[in-house]
Each structure stands twice: as C-alpha cells, then as structure tokens.
Design a protein around this motif. Structure first.
Motif, PDB file in Angstrom:
ATOM      1  N   LEU A 190       0.831  -1.190   0.000  1.00 40.54           N
ATOM      2  CA  LEU A 190       0.000   0.000   0.000  1.00 40.54           C
ATOM      3  C   LEU A 190       0.868   1.243   0.000  1.00 40.54           C
ATOM      4  O   LEU A 190       1.828   1.339   0.776  1.00 40.54           O
ATOM      5  N   ASP A 191       0.532   2.199  -0.862  1.00 46.74           N
ATOM      6  CA  ASP A 191       1.185   3.497  -0.771  1.00 46.74           C
ATOM      7  C   ASP A 191       0.446   4.346   0.261  1.00 46.74           C
ATOM      8  O   ASP A 191      -0.544   3.919   0.854  1.00 46.74           O
ATOM      9  N   ASP A 192       0.936   5.564   0.485  1.00 46.12           N
ATOM     10  CA  ASP A 192       0.337   6.406   1.519  1.00 46.12           C
ATOM     11  C   ASP A 192      -1.125   6.719   1.219  1.00 46.12           C
ATOM     12  O   ASP A 192      -1.949   6.833   2.130  1.00 46.12           O
ATOM     13  N   HIS A 193      -1.467   6.864  -0.042  1.00 43.35           N
ATOM     14  CA  HIS A 193      -2.855   7.159  -0.397  1.00 43.35           C
ATOM     15  C   HIS A 193      -3.767   5.994  -0.020  1.00 43.35           C
ATOM     16  O   HIS A 193      -4.855   6.187   0.539  1.00 43.35           O
ATOM     17  N   GLN A 194      -3.345   4.771  -0.303  1.00 40.21           N
ATOM     18  CA  GLN A 194      -4.154   3.600   0.038  1.00 40.21           C
ATOM     19  C   GLN A 194      -4.105   3.304   1.527  1.00 40.21           C
ATOM     20  O   GLN A 194      -5.061   2.776   2.092  1.00 40.21           O
ATOM     21  N   LEU A 195      -3.005   3.665   2.165  1.00 40.42           N
ATOM     22  CA  LEU A 195      -2.827   3.354   3.577  1.00 40.42           C
ATOM     23  C   LEU A 195      -3.645   4.262   4.478  1.00 40.42           C
ATOM     24  O   LEU A 195      -4.077   3.858   5.562  1.00 40.42           O
TER      25      LEU A 195
END
Length: 355
Positions: free
Chosen positions: A335-340
């Motif tokens: 997960l990147d920060d947007h998904q996290l």
C-alpha cells in the motif's frame, strides 16, 4: 405628485427616506458578521453529523438486514432526522437576525441547508475517505467540510455583488487546496503511524482485495498487522466475519490466528466477546501446496500462505465457508500512503491537526 408628497409630509411621524447611494451595500449585508457566520457554520456541523451518521451506517450494514443491524439503522436514521430540523432551526434564527424583514426565513433556511449540504457532500468525496463525514477528522477537515454553509448563507441572505465576489474567491481557493491538502494528510498520517509503531516492519503494511468485503483499519500486535472484514451480504448482525493477518515470514502458519468471535467460537463463559477479534488455536493445519496451508478450528476456517516476504493468513466464520481464500490471498499487495490513509487510525498530533 407634488400634492401627494405634500400630503405625506403633513402626516405626523413621517420621515423622509433618503435615496440609495450608489455602491452602498444593503443593510442585510452589513448584518452578516463573523459571529453570525460562525453560528451558521455550527448549524452546518449539526447537519453534517446527521448526514455522516446515516452514510456511515448504510456503508457498514446491509439495509435489508434484521435483528441488531436493523436497530442500529433505525437509531442512525432517527439521529440523522433529528439533526436536520435542529440545523434548520439554527439557520432560520440566523436568517431572522440577518434579515428581520424577511417574510419566509424558514424557506431560506431550508434552501441554505439543501444547497450547502450538497456542496458539503461533494467536498467530502474529494477531501476524505470512507463512507463517514466526521469521525476521525481533525479541525482543518471539519472547518472545510462545513464551510459551504456560511458561504451559501452569505450569498442568499445578502444578495450583494461584493459578497458574491468574495464567496467566489473563497470557493476557488478552497477548490485549489483540497487535493494538495488531502495528499499532505495522507503522508503525515502514514508517517505518524509508523513512528508510533516502530516495531512494525513497513513490509507488513499490505492488504488483500476481498470480493464484497469491506476491510477495517489496521491493528498492530504481536502477531503482525491485522484488519477485520465486513460483508454486507451476510453481516446482518453488524459484526465483521473475516480477519486478514499479515505477519513476518518466519511466523508459524499453524499457530494462533485472529478470528472474529461469534456464538460458535466464543468461550461459553464470555458473553460479551461477539464481534471482537480474538486469537484462537488452530486445530487443523494441512499443507495445500508449497508455502500454503488450509486451517480450521472452533467456529472458523482459514488459509495461510507465504508470499512477497510475509505470511498472510485469512480466517472466516462458519457463515463464509464458500469464499475462495487462496484466490483472496493471491491479491496481497503493498500500500502506498494514499491507500494506507483510509486503513489507519490517525494519532493525535500534527497529522491530526491538519487531517
């Protein structure tokens, strides 16, 4: 005309009305003070709370469900329905204060409530994640989410070109900062969560794609990072029915696993455990291929697989026996920060202040 004017002047108590001055704002425009706009913003907060409660419940529960889920839906609908008349009453009072001569302050209040509510929901879809509107948001998000209420109020009540121009500038500025602000929120929250969990390997922050399943926020523990999964097609009681656990690669796949407690898996002497994630021993652990195992135990079935440098384990209650757990585990991805961001509980601090 002169006779009429002379007769009017002869009437006792007559006061001549000066002609309007070019460029002067109407009296109601001067009556819209910062204090009054703050009062309208508060009315917007009440309205947003009601809308958010209804949206959150319908996003988490099956509206056609019964039992406790139906009760929760009714409570949320009742709360949301009560919030709107309260918000309308606050707005009506504000209209009367700004325009004492307005013959229909309630109609104006309802128009403000409808237009600003629609704008607030549109702003929420860009600024925030998830079905709710208010939970876990910091003061900056609350300020922006309820900003449409005083803006719409000022335009409708004052009917001033100058006020309309100011509102247009504020709308353009707000639109321009929403996307960068959300990106900043995502990065700050993810970094703050990692700082508060220094013992958690960032590699464990992975997730699966579970068909028809909505996954909750991450919970870090001794067995890694796990999240519960809710299924609207069977979750009529409002509880999750699955758990995803991502652990270090060397973790024993046949060891204790996180399971959602229900009437079959909960200990007989614990009547309040339903819906919680508890750790249960694995009674059956059969190899299903290289680095793969099928799991079973009291009231649950599961699956474990080593892949992408971690051990992912899935468990479901007895109501979800038809789910293809190997296929779900195969969707594991980082997960990147947007998904996290939507999977974390934002810690209080700098990230909360701008979230």
């Amino acid at each position: 005309m002169s006779v009429t004017r002379r007769n009017l002047r002869a009437r006792p108590g007559w006061v001549p009305v000066p002609p309007p001055v070019a460029g002067a704002e109407p009296a109601e425009a001067r009556a819209v003070t910062a204090r009054l706009l703050a009062w309208v913003w508060l009315a917007g907060l009440v309205s947003a709370a009601g809308i958010g409660a209804v949206r959150a419940v319908f996003g988490n529960l099956d509206p056609g469900g019964g039992g406790p889920a139906g009760i929760v839906v009714l409570i949320a609908l009742g709360f949301g329905s009560c919030c709107q008349p309260v918000a309308a009453a606050l707005l009506r009072r504000s209209v009367r204060r700004a325009r004492p001569a307005d013959a229909r302050p309630l109609r104006t209040a309802v128009v403000v409530l409808a237009l600003a509510g629609a704008a607030m929901i549109a702003l929420n879809t860009v600024l925030c994640s998830g079905p709710g509107l208010l939970p876990l948001f910091g003061p900056l998000s609350l300020l922006l989410l309820c900003l449409p209420y005083p803006l719409v109020f000022a335009v409708i009540v004052t009917r001033s070109r100058r006020v309309g121009l100011v509102v247009a500038v504020v709308v353009v500025a707000t639109t321009g900062i929403v996307t960068p602000l959300r990106a900043a929120q995502e990065h700050l929250t993810a970094d703050a969560w990692r700082d508060q969990h220094p013992g958690i390997d960032p590699l464990l922050l992975q997730a699966v794609d579970w068909p028809r399943g909505r996954q909750g926020t991450f919970v870090a523990g001794g067995d890694g990072v796990r999240a519960d999964v809710y299924f609207a097609d069977t979750g009529v009681d409002g509880f999750a029915e699955g758990v995803v656990t991502v652990s270090e690669s060397g973790t024993d796949p046949c060891g204790g696993i996180g399971v959602v407690a229900d009437y079959q898996s909960v200990p007989d002497d614990d009547l309040m455990a339903d819906g919680r994630i508890i750790t249960l021993p694995v009674a059956g652990c059969a190899p299903a291929g290289p680095h793969r195992w099928t799991l079973s135990g009291r009231g649950f079935t599961g699956y474990a697989e080593r892949r992408d440098g971690v051990l992912v384990r899935l468990s479901v209650t007895s109501a979800r026996t038809k789910d293809d757990l190997p296929a779900v585990a195969g969707t594991l991805h980082s997960l990147d920060d947007h998904q996290l961001w939507s999977r974390l509980n934002p810690p209080f601090g700098l990230s909360w202040l701008v979230s």
